[in-house]
Scaffold this active site. Structure first.
Site, PDB file in Angstrom:
ATOM      1  N   GLU A   1      11.062   8.291 -16.683  1.00 56.27           N
ATOM      2  CA  GLU A   1       9.703   8.780 -16.946  1.00 56.27           C
ATOM      3  C   GLU A   1       9.221   8.344 -18.327  1.00 56.27           C
ATOM      4  O   GLU A   1       8.063   7.973 -18.519  1.00 56.27           O
ATOM      5  CB  GLU A   1       9.659  10.306 -16.851  1.00 56.27           C
ATOM      6  CG  GLU A   1       9.925  10.818 -15.437  1.00 56.27           C
ATOM      7  CD  GLU A   1      10.249  12.306 -15.450  1.00 56.27           C
ATOM      8  OE1 GLU A   1       9.294  13.099 -15.436  1.00 56.27           O
ATOM      9  OE2 GLU A   1      11.433  12.674 -15.496  1.00 56.27           O
TER      10      GLU A   1
ATOM     11  N   HIS B   1       0.835  -1.220   0.000  1.00 52.26           N
ATOM     12  CA  HIS B   1       0.000   0.000   0.000  1.00 52.26           C
ATOM     13  C   HIS B   1       0.866   1.265   0.000  1.00 52.26           C
ATOM     14  O   HIS B   1       0.435   2.306   0.478  1.00 52.26           O
ATOM     15  CB  HIS B   1      -0.954   0.043   1.203  1.00 52.26           C
ATOM     16  CG  HIS B   1      -1.683  -1.239   1.432  1.00 52.26           C
ATOM     17  ND1 HIS B   1      -2.937  -1.485   0.927  1.00 52.26           N
ATOM     18  CD2 HIS B   1      -1.316  -2.365   2.102  1.00 52.26           C
ATOM     19  CE1 HIS B   1      -3.318  -2.714   1.283  1.00 52.26           C
ATOM     20  NE2 HIS B   1      -2.349  -3.263   1.994  1.00 52.26           N
TER      21      HIS B   1
END
Ligand code: ARG
Length: 456
Positions: free
Chosen positions: A287, A153
């Site tokens: 990216e 998480h």
């Protein structure tokens, strides 16, 4: 080439929408290899005289040289790579060139060329994946004992080692390679000889051309042979899955390279600056790897939609199989190269990782396990006690290991001094010796095993 029944040539817009030479020029060498195999077979079976077959083959060799030298003149009026090459062959050897298309159609020709191209590309991607695995496994071996936080998480969960984290990707890329191998073996049948859709009345030898071109066997149904593009869909699916794997690693690198994490620095080779903010080191390559998954998945979606509901056998829709595939597989290759470079070059900040590994009560599970092992408590009860200790430590804004024995005994009086050993992150990591676990000795063994396997 097909003008016999027409009074005039196609309109300008027709030519523009129809022509594929702008992209299928990439199939030139595969087209020549396929044509040479076909010509040899025509000569061997006596469908074409041997001398003619030889002249055709020599002409094709000459064209291959021209293409490699960059002197070949691709023409849009000639529509596609198949007709460009045949037209040049006619210039070179005269009307004999016209015998090459005996017992063949552009439908089986393009199906063949594209299979050959996809097969070559699968082989190249596989080698690149191997290189990336190697870079990851080497880094993993160097960092088999470097602790970092493991997350679930995106919250600190349990400490792991950096090497263990990197080896997770080695496993993913191994499955990608296994999928590629699998797809390759399924696509490795030759469609040549299916002709337009129904086969041919000439006594061709499909087994011969299949063998010459490195296929396991000829395809068994002529309609399927010219209509099928699922070898492309399958390869693009694998590319998409692989791109997803790459994008996850890329995203982690982007995060790790922030000052907030500070786990890794990228080399100058794989960083860029900002034109306005002098301090910046941007992880642009990571990216872009993250982003290129979008166009690869897009290419898969586009072809799935092109194929959906297409009646048998060949329709020109199938020409739309190429551009997206070229782009997607080229993008994937670029991503693999960039990722391999980034991984090889990156340096880890061990102290930052270690400090982060100690944050967020990441050894709480170790404490609960200790309570189970030492006090023989049911895990659920141990979990509850640990939760209360975490709450006390959190209220005082300190780590679990900073609680005093007295503070702990308020919650569970049987806790002893020995508990402090499991609260250290190094101990936590070292204790996870189960197969597939993060203990440095396990990680070291796995990294070595991978390096050994990859060497072969
Ligand atoms: N350029 C075409 C393609 O990529 C080649 C096959 C053309 N076949 C035809 N019947 N028009 O699909």
């Amino acid at each position: 080439m097909w003008g016999g029944r027409f009074a005039r040539g196609p309109g300008a817009i027709m030519e523009e929408i129809n022509a594929s030479i702008g992209f299928d020029f990439r199939l030139a060498l595969q087209d020549i290899a396929g044509s040479k195999a076909h010509a040899a077979m025509l000569g061997q079976t006596g469908i074409v005289e041997r001398a003619d077959a030889q002249a055709i083959s020599n002409g094709l060799d000459e064209i291959a040289r021209e293409i490699e030298a960059g002197s070949f003149n691709f023409s849009r009026a000639l529509e596609d790579i198949h007709m460009n090459i045949e037209a040049r062959l006619t210039e070179l050897i005269g009307p004999t060139a016209g015998r090459l298309h005996t017992a063949r159609s552009r439908n089986d020709q393009v199906a063949l060329d594209f299979r050959l191209w996809v097969r070559d590309t699968i082989d190249a991607l596989d080698q690149q994946l191997r290189g990336l695995q190697w870079a990851l496994a080497e880094k993993a071996l160097a960092h088999a004992a470097s602790v970092m936080p493991g997350f679930t998480h995106m919250q600190p969960a349990q400490p792991v080692t950096f090497g263990h984290h990197l080896l997770a990707y080695v496993e993913m890329f191994a499955r990608d390679r296994s999928r590629l191998r699998d797809a390759r073996s399924r696509l490795n049948e030759s469609p040549l000889g299916a002709a337009a859709l129904a086969g041919t009345s000439f006594p061709i030898d499909r087994a011969m051309t299949a063998k010459v071109l490195g296929f396991d066997r000829p395809t068994a149904n002529s309609l399927d042979s010219v209509a099928d593009r699922d070898f492309v869909l399958e390869t693009l699916s694998i590319a998409a899955i692989c791109a997803i794997h790459l994008s996850r690693l890329a995203e982690e690198i982007v995060l790790w390279a922030t000052p907030q994490f500070g786990f890794v620095s990228l080399s100058d080779k794989f960083s860029t600056g900002s034109s306005i903010m002098p301090q910046k080191r941007n992880p642009d390559a990571a990216e872009l790897v993250r982003a290129k998954a979008g166009r690869i998945i897009g290419a898969l979606n586009a072809l799935l939609i092109v194929m959906k509901g297409l009646p048998l056998a060949y329709s020109k829709d199938l020409q739309e199989d190429k551009e997206g595939t070229f782009d997607a597989l080229h993008s994937l290759s670029l991503c693999l190269a960039a990722m391999t470079g980034m991984v090889g070059d990156l340096t880890a900040d061990l102290s930052r990782m270690k400090i982060a590994a100690g944050l967020g009560y990441a050894t709480a599970t170790d404490l609960a396990d200790w309570l189970v092992r030492t006090l023989n408590l049911p895990f659920r009860e141990a979990h509850h006690i640990t939760g209360r200790l975490v709450a006390i430590a959190a209220a005082q804004k300190k780590g679990l290991e900073k609680l005093s024995l007295a503070e702990m005994r308020v919650v569970e009086p049987r806790i002893s001094e020995a508990v402090f050993a499991v609260l250290g992150i190094e101990n936590s990591v070292r204790s996870r010796t189960s197969f597939g676990g993060t203990a440095p000795k396990r990680v070291r063994a796995q990294a070595r095993l991978w390096l050994k396997r990859l060497k072969k």
